[in-house]
Design a protein around this motif. Structure first.
Motif, short mmCIF file in Angstrom:
data_model
loop_
_atom_site.label_atom_id
_atom_site.label_comp_id
_atom_site.label_asym_id
_atom_site.label_seq_id
_atom_site.Cartn_x
_atom_site.Cartn_y
_atom_site.Cartn_z
N GLY A 1 0.80 -1.22 0.00
CA GLY A 1 0.00 0.00 0.00
C GLY A 1 0.83 1.26 0.00
N VAL A 2 1.87 1.31 0.83
CA VAL A 2 2.72 2.51 0.88
C VAL A 2 3.42 2.72 -0.45
N ALA A 3 3.94 1.65 -1.02
CA ALA A 3 4.63 1.78 -2.31
C ALA A 3 3.69 2.32 -3.38
N PHE A 4 2.47 1.76 -3.43
CA PHE A 4 1.52 2.23 -4.44
C PHE A 4 1.13 3.68 -4.21
N ALA A 5 0.81 4.05 -2.96
CA ALA A 5 0.35 5.40 -2.66
C ALA A 5 1.39 6.44 -3.01
N VAL A 6 2.65 6.15 -2.74
CA VAL A 6 3.72 7.11 -3.05
C VAL A 6 3.84 7.32 -4.56
N VAL A 7 3.85 6.21 -5.30
CA VAL A 7 4.00 6.31 -6.76
C VAL A 7 2.80 7.03 -7.38
N ALA A 8 1.59 6.66 -6.97
CA ALA A 8 0.39 7.27 -7.52
C ALA A 8 0.30 8.75 -7.17
N ALA A 9 0.64 9.11 -5.94
CA ALA A 9 0.58 10.51 -5.53
C ALA A 9 1.56 11.37 -6.31
N VAL A 10 2.77 10.87 -6.52
CA VAL A 10 3.76 11.62 -7.29
C VAL A 10 3.26 11.87 -8.71
N ALA A 11 2.69 10.85 -9.33
CA ALA A 11 2.19 10.99 -10.70
C ALA A 11 1.04 11.99 -10.78
N LEU A 12 0.09 11.91 -9.85
CA LEU A 12 -1.06 12.81 -9.88
C LEU A 12 -0.66 14.24 -9.51
N LEU A 13 0.31 14.40 -8.62
CA LEU A 13 0.79 15.74 -8.30
C LEU A 13 1.45 16.40 -9.51
N ALA A 14 2.18 15.62 -10.28
CA ALA A 14 2.87 16.17 -11.44
C ALA A 14 1.89 16.67 -12.50
N PHE A 15 0.73 16.02 -12.61
CA PHE A 15 -0.24 16.37 -13.64
C PHE A 15 -1.56 16.85 -13.04
N ARG A 16 -1.51 17.44 -11.86
CA ARG A 16 -2.73 17.76 -11.13
C ARG A 16 -3.64 18.72 -11.89
N PHE A 17 -3.10 19.74 -12.52
CA PHE A 17 -3.94 20.71 -13.21
C PHE A 17 -4.61 20.09 -14.44
N SER A 18 -3.88 19.26 -15.14
CA SER A 18 -4.45 18.60 -16.32
C SER A 18 -5.56 17.63 -15.92
#
Length: 503
Positions: free
Chosen positions: A374-391
């Motif tokens: 869970g921690v591994a997934f949450a970190v990876v997913a959060a980084v990706a969504l933060l990078a493209f948050r406005f889009s």
């Protein structure tokens, strides 16, 4: 252990994602076809539905835990009675909440301080959505029972079929028929009905055609499988001497072995009772057990959602732009939230099956495994969504102010989403080992009492959008700490250690 958890959790999290993406699809169509007012109407009213849906989903945990426990203990008759009673209770509760919800929908919209500009749309959407509650309750309970016996693929297939129906009907209702927000609600109604019928018919066919105590598919991992490879090799070596070892439960409920001669040993596979005799029935003793496990979880889910409703009221008071921004955020959040919920559900099934089978030490291993995943997934997913948050926010509403506000909410919350893993896993294992009440009390304190206190502080200090968004990660931190402390200080000690040491 990791392979079994992944095999079981993968279809489960995919099913959760598809189910949660129903509302995201609704918001996508409404925001792009009906504009900001359309997505605001859905966002402002949807938490009222979520209150009831959360209660029904939480209640289905009782069926999930009991089925998993019966499955682990190889109690086929008990499993059959749990399944039939669960479906009957779901039908009653879904119908009751449907009627009460429709009658009280006008009052609910008023209590939530929905902006006047979207009041009528929100009310109409709410009334139609309440009609789907019986289907939602029935699907949740059938899916929970299937997961309890190790089948996480059938619920996934049901959600995929329902999701295709939902997207198709959204497009037809908005683009062809021009039904507006009402069309979105009707699409959800029919898609939930299709998902339930698919799951129920598959369950009926499967439970009539084979023993439910066996894994139902190749990917549906049995999370209480015999784990001790060393013991198996020792038993195999003994078989050459004509002596076999047979498991039995001793006075202290510890798994032990007793030697028996090969001629006296029972066949490995006994013919099992089929579950097709009564797929819908009512056993009051089983109903009481379901209520004992499921009711605390349902109350927790309801109260947490009520606290979120109060936060939604504060958001609604800030204007249509912020309502639309938070609506988009909650839809984006499902991309991380759904897999973590799946891990929590996996932990519950794993714990219940292994407690039923008396393999207590595997519970500890499962907790560590689920936390790591869970921690591994949450970190990876959060980084990706933060990078493209406005889009990503712009997918729901292209209004520049809404995009900016939604991106800010994502920036405040998502860096801390990995904490939520601990909440789901610790709460899940507590439910699976029979400590649902304790986990409920901890979660209620953090997600209800603390959130309300923080909301009052935010409003008093006029911290605005950022302050409201910060409430969520703060309460995640406290809930994770208290649940972890309870599990390791108290619940953990009640599980028997591995017979050869370690966990």
């Amino acid at each position: 252990m990791a392979k079994n958890v992944a095999c079981f959790a993968l279809p489960l999290l995919c099913a959760n994602l598809v189910q949660l993406l129903y509302s995201a699809t609704d918001a996508l169509f409404a925001g792009n076809v009906e504009g900001t007012a359309g997505i605001a109407a859905i966002g402002a009213s949807s938490l009222a539905v979520t209150c009831v849906v959360s209660f029904l989903s939480g209640f289905s945990v009782g069926s999930n835990v009991l089925v998993a426990s019966k499955h682990g203990a190889k109690d086929e008759e008990g499993l059959r009675r749990v399944f039939g009673t669960s479906v009957f209770l779901a039908l009653l509760m879904g119908a009751l909440f449907c009627v009460v919800g429709i009658v009280c929908s006008d009052a609910l919209v008023g209590l939530m301080a929905v902006p006047e500009s979207v009041h009528d749309r929100a009310l109409s959407y709410l009334r139609i959505y309440f009609l789907a509650l019986p289907f939602i309750a029935l699907y949740d309970n059938v899916a929970s029972c299937l997961r309890g016996i190790g089948d996480s693929r059938t619920p996934l297939y049901a959600q995929i079929v329902g999701g295709i129906v939902n997207v198709t009907l959204d497009a037809v209702a908005l683009l062809v028929l021009g039904l507006g927000i009402d069309g979105v609600a009707w699409a959800t109604f029919f898609s939930q009905g299709v998902a339930f019928l698919f799951a129920f018919l598959r369950a009926k066919s499967m439970l009539k055609g084979r023993s439910a105590i066996r894994p139902t598919t190749g990917l549906a991992a049995d999370l209480a499988m015999r784990p001790a490879q060393e013991s198996e090799s020792r038993l195999a070596s003994r078989s050459a001497t004509g002596v076999a070892a047979q498991p039995e439960t001793g006075p202290a409920n510890q798994l032990t072995t007793r030697p028996v001669t090969q001629s006296a040993a029972k066949p490995a596979a006994q013919p099992a009772a089929r579950l097709g005799k009564a797929l819908i029935c009512m056993d009051f003793a089983i109903a009481k057990e379901i209520f004992t496990v499921g009711f605390p979880v349902a109350i927790q889910a309801l109260c947490v959602t009520l606290s979120n409703m109060l936060i939604q009221v504060a958001i609604n008071a800030t204007g249509e732009t912020n309502v639309a921004a938070f609506t988009a955020y909650f839809k984006i959040e499902t991309l991380i939230y759904a897999p973590l919920v799946a891990l929590g559900q996996t932990t519950t099934v794993l714990a219940a099956q292994n407690v039923g089978a008396k393999y207590h030490w595997r519970v500890h291993r499962g907790v560590r495994c689920c936390i790591a995943l869970g921690v591994a997934f949450a970190v990876v997913a959060a980084v990706a969504l933060l990078a493209f948050r406005f889009s990503v926010v712009a997918l729901f509403d292209q209004n520049a102010e809404v995009v900016a506000a939604g991106g800010l909410v994502v920036l405040v919350s998502f860096p801390f989403y990995w904490i939520y893993t601990f909440i789901e896993v610790y709460a899940g294992v507590c439910r699976g080992i029979g400590k649902a009440k304790e986990a409920t009390l901890i979660t209620l304190f953090c997600f209800v009492a603390m959130r309300l206190m923080l909301l009052l502080l935010v409003q008093h200090c006029r911290l605005g959008l950022v302050g409201i968004a910060a409430i969520y990660p703060l309460t995640w931190l406290f809930a994770a700490f208290f649940l972890g402390f309870y599990y390791y200080a108290f619940a953990h000690k009640e599980l028997h250690p591995a017979p050869h040491g370690g966990c």
